[in-house]
Design an enzyme around this catalytic site. Structure first.
Site, PDB file in Angstrom:
ATOM      1  N   GLU A 236       0.825  -1.201   0.000  1.00 36.82           N
ATOM      2  CA  GLU A 236       0.000   0.000   0.000  1.00 36.82           C
ATOM      3  C   GLU A 236       0.861   1.253   0.000  1.00 36.82           C
ATOM      4  OE1 GLU A 236      -3.811  -1.905   2.374  1.00 36.82           O
ATOM      5  OE2 GLU A 236      -2.604  -0.381   3.389  1.00 36.82           O
TER       6      GLU A 236
ATOM      7  N   CYS B 286      -1.342  -4.896  -5.655  1.00 36.47           N
ATOM      8  CA  CYS B 286      -1.875  -6.117  -5.047  1.00 36.47           C
ATOM      9  C   CYS B 286      -0.814  -7.214  -5.006  1.00 36.47           C
ATOM     10  CB  CYS B 286      -3.074  -6.628  -5.851  1.00 36.47           C
ATOM     11  SG  CYS B 286      -4.435  -5.455  -5.974  1.00 36.47           S
TER      12      CYS B 286
ATOM     13  N   CYS C 283      -8.751  -8.973  -7.390  1.00 30.51           N
ATOM     14  CA  CYS C 283      -9.486  -7.874  -8.012  1.00 30.51           C
ATOM     15  C   CYS C 283      -9.470  -8.046  -9.534  1.00 30.51           C
ATOM     16  CB  CYS C 283      -8.863  -6.538  -7.621  1.00 30.51           C
ATOM     17  SG  CYS C 283      -7.265  -6.185  -8.416  1.00 30.51           S
TER      18      CYS C 283
ATOM     19  N   CYS D 261      -6.000  -7.761 -11.204  1.00 32.36           N
ATOM     20  CA  CYS D 261      -5.161  -8.946 -11.022  1.00 32.36           C
ATOM     21  C   CYS D 261      -5.646 -10.099 -11.901  1.00 32.36           C
ATOM     22  CB  CYS D 261      -5.142  -9.368  -9.554  1.00 32.36           C
ATOM     23  SG  CYS D 261      -4.199  -8.234  -8.516  1.00 32.36           S
TER      24      CYS D 261
ATOM     25  N   GLU E 224      -1.056 -10.363  -5.814  1.00 37.04           N
ATOM     26  CA  GLU E 224      -1.035 -11.209  -7.001  1.00 37.04           C
ATOM     27  C   GLU E 224      -0.195 -10.584  -8.108  1.00 37.04           C
ATOM     28  OE1 GLU E 224      -5.252 -11.553  -5.190  1.00 37.04           O
ATOM     29  OE2 GLU E 224      -3.662 -10.054  -5.330  1.00 37.04           O
TER      30      GLU E 224
END
Length: 165
Positions: free
Chosen positions: A64, A73, A112, A115, A75
């Site tokens: 983040e 992310c 998401c 990803c 992934e």
């Protein structure tokens, strides 16, 4: 008018113990990847582990940033590592898990859309599906063989790919 119906297929395992040994191992590697999470804003850690054909395991964790769109992310961290460094060693499987101290996670989390699209791109690149294991620690695991069960309308346009002359 034509009506179409899309069906998705995935395996649901009630517990970690029901998974085969390779999938169990990869889920535990995804749990290890949680340690690298930088999630001070959401306090929601995500870990991902890729198993390559050679047996090598690559890790990713969510990263983040105070400027939220600048984060990434778990992934994609793992997948981009593969694309940049190991693209000649095909991805066999991906395991994803999450943890937060704020509440009990009761089912597997899904990647998401961004990803999923990256996963679709790399499946296309390596010309084979990627076994995907979504693992809820202390709960169920969902397994699919290939991205289309999660993203049936994935974006891919063959004419965008340039062919060397």
């Amino acid at each position: 008018m034509i009506n179409h119906e899309i069906k998705i297929a995935f395996e649901e395992y009630n517990t970690f113990e029901e998974l085969n040994d390779q999938d169990k191992h990869l889920c535990l590697e995804a749990v290890k990847a949680l340690k690298g999470s930088h999630s001070p804003y959401s306090n929601f850690s995500v870990g991902a582990a890729l198993r390559l054909k050679s047996g090598r395991v690559l890790y990713g964790s969510n990263q983040e940033n105070a400027a939220y769109p600048s984060g990434l992310c778990a992934e994609r961290v793992a997948l981009f590592n593969w694309g940049a460094n190991y693209a000649d060693d095909p991805i066999e499987a991906l395991a994803v898990t999450a943890h937060t101290a704020k509440f009990q996670i009761s089912k597997p989390i899904t990647p998401c859309g961004g990803c999923l699209q990256v996963l679709a791109e790399y499946e296309k690149k390596q010309e084979q599906p990627i076994r995907t294991i979504l693992y809820c620690q202390g709960g169920a695991a969902w397994v699919t063989n290939g991205i289309e069960s999660f993203l049936p309308f994935l974006f891919f346009e063959d004419r965008l790919v340039t062919v060397p002359v």
